[in-house]
Design an enzyme around this catalytic site. Structure first.
Site, PDB file in Angstrom:
ATOM      1  N   ALA A 163       0.836  -1.201   0.000  1.00 44.09           N
ATOM      2  CA  ALA A 163       0.000   0.000   0.000  1.00 44.09           C
ATOM      3  C   ALA A 163       0.873   1.254   0.000  1.00 44.09           C
ATOM      4  O   ALA A 163       0.581   2.230  -0.705  1.00 44.09           O
ATOM      5  CB  ALA A 163      -0.921  -0.007   1.218  1.00 44.09           C
ATOM      6  N   CYS A 168       6.406  -3.526  18.776  1.00 46.57           N
ATOM      7  CA  CYS A 168       5.911  -4.310  19.914  1.00 46.57           C
ATOM      8  C   CYS A 168       6.737  -5.583  20.108  1.00 46.57           C
ATOM      9  O   CYS A 168       6.332  -6.486  20.834  1.00 46.57           O
ATOM     10  CB  CYS A 168       4.432  -4.636  19.738  1.00 46.57           C
ATOM     11  SG  CYS A 168       4.108  -5.649  18.288  1.00 46.57           S
TER      12      CYS A 168
END
Ligand code: SAH
Length: 393
Positions: free
Chosen positions: A280, A337
């Site tokens: 994207a 994370c």
């Protein structure tokens, strides 16, 4: 209550003495009797000279062989013990947040190793991620019932970390019924979570305060929410006055939640796109699209220490591609994370990536997980979330 005693090897008790909650398998006297203990058994850990040190949950098949439950060698590990730990964690959350939507138990930091509980009002989503916790399932659920009388309890025991403990992956609704997504209250907005079909427990509470901080930067701007899941960042920005938000995720479940939440809050301007984030970004760059705020909150690129080198490159590449679609004087918020990635290494990759994109920048804000995800002071890896916000030139 009598528990089998497990001795540490000579000279291997320093870390435990210093307050660390784990003992590794190569630090224990692993005789045949120890190896024969059922995974999860509560044991009394003792120094090599026999002095008792702690009660711990023992798994002879796991590298993290013992996880400390308490330094009180005379404690009884039962429903009452678990209820006291749950109650202490609850008191802390009630000081931190005024609505019952939070991580109630964050494993070691809350004195319950291997256990995660996310609370959604009267619905609890639990992850029993160690053999020790799996063995305590019945008293734990009874303690939770006594303390909070939840209407519904879901066991999301499908985290891959269970495989390291020799536990099966499973999903069970053990109390009440649940059909479909549920609302989540956060900083005045209602999001939608999906404890059955969604990621992890169904919602990422750890980004709560980061969403709130970042939202203001999107006011009057076009916002790109990469790896959006339920659209937490994009929707918070729309609520703060963003002109539009494009939420991109490869999973349709997250995007469905985002659209449902937009509708629930009466927020216009959300567009969702199911795509790989890098693909994207390539398309957006080729189309010369620019955004006043880009948020990139990817899954862990470094799943194990072995992947560190390759995974780190991913953060640099992401920072570069994301910075490339930030408009003039816009903002880039980027998260990591992976508990295997140290803060400095992440910071360095992001700096390099922004430079690769040819952009000047200032680091505006650094944060971690929201405080309902406390870290055990001896487990720096429990400070897994890193969140950096840059103002670009
Ligand atoms: N930003 C979210 C949490 C993101 S979790 C929040 O605030 O709640 C990471 C998300 O990345 C997941 O929803 C997962 O579906 C998505 N994801 C994983 N790999 C991806 C990829 N290659 N491209 C796009 N999305 C991806």
């Amino acid at each position: 209550m009598s528990h089998p005693t497990l001795k540490l090897l000579t000279g291997q008790d320093r870390r435990l003495r210093a307050g660390h909650p784990w003992v590794f398998s190569n630090e224990l006297q692993m005789d045949a009797a120890a190896k024969a203990l059922p995974p999860g058994t509560v044991v009394r850990l003792a120094a090599a000279d026999g002095r008792p040190m702690a009660l711990a949950q023992f798994n002879p098949h796991s590298l993290i062989a013992a996880r400390v439950l308490t330094r009180n060698k005379d404690a009884t590990i039962d429903e009452a013990f678990l209820e006291r730990r749950l109650a202490r964690a609850l008191r802390l959350r009630e000081r931190l947040l005024d609505q019952p939507y939070y991580r109630l138990i964050h494993a070691e930091a809350d004195g319950l190793p291997g256990l995660v509980i996310d609370r959604f009002g009267d619905l609890m989503v639990c992850q029993l991620n160690s053999a020790g916790m799996a063995l305590l399932e019945a008293p734990l659920l009874a303690a939770l019932d006594r303390l909070l009388a939840p209407r519904c309890v879901v066991l999301r025991n499908d985290s891959p970390v269970r495989e390291l403990e020799g536990l099966p992956l499973e999903l069970r609704v053990v109390k009440g019924e649940l059909a479909g997504p549920i609302p989540v209250q956060e900083h005045g907005l209602t999001f939608m979570a999906d404890p059955l079909e969604g990621q992890k427990t169904g919602w990422y509470y750890d980004q709560r305060d980061n969403r709130q901080f970042t939202a203001r930067l999107g006011k009057d701007q076009r916002v790109l929410d990469l790896y959006s899941y339920g659209g937490g960042f994009g929707l918070a920005a729309l609520a703060a006055g963003a002109r539009s938000a494009l939420a991109i995720d490869r999973s349709p479940t997250g995007l469905d939640l985002a659209r449902a939440a937009a509708e629930h809050n009466g927020l216009a301007g959300l567009v969702t796109e199911r795509a790989d984030a890098f693909a994207a970004l390539d398309r957006l760059a080729a189309d010369k699209e620019r955004f006043g705020l880009v948020v990139a909150d990817p899954p862990a690129f470094v799943k194990s220490k072995r992947d560190l080198k390759v995974g780190l490159k991913g953060y640099r590449k992401l920072a570069r591609a994301a910075a490339g679609v930030v408009g003039e004087e816009g903002f880039l918020a980027i998260a990591c994370c992976s508990h295997n990635v140290p803060l400095e290494a992440f910071a360095d990759e992001v700096r390099r990536g922004i430079r690769d994109a040819g952009r000047g920048a200032r680091l505006l804000h650094q944060a971690g997980a929201a405080p309902d995800h406390p870290a055990h002071p001896m487990l720096p890896e429990s400070m897994y979330l890193k969140f950096h916000v840059y103002a670009l030139d």
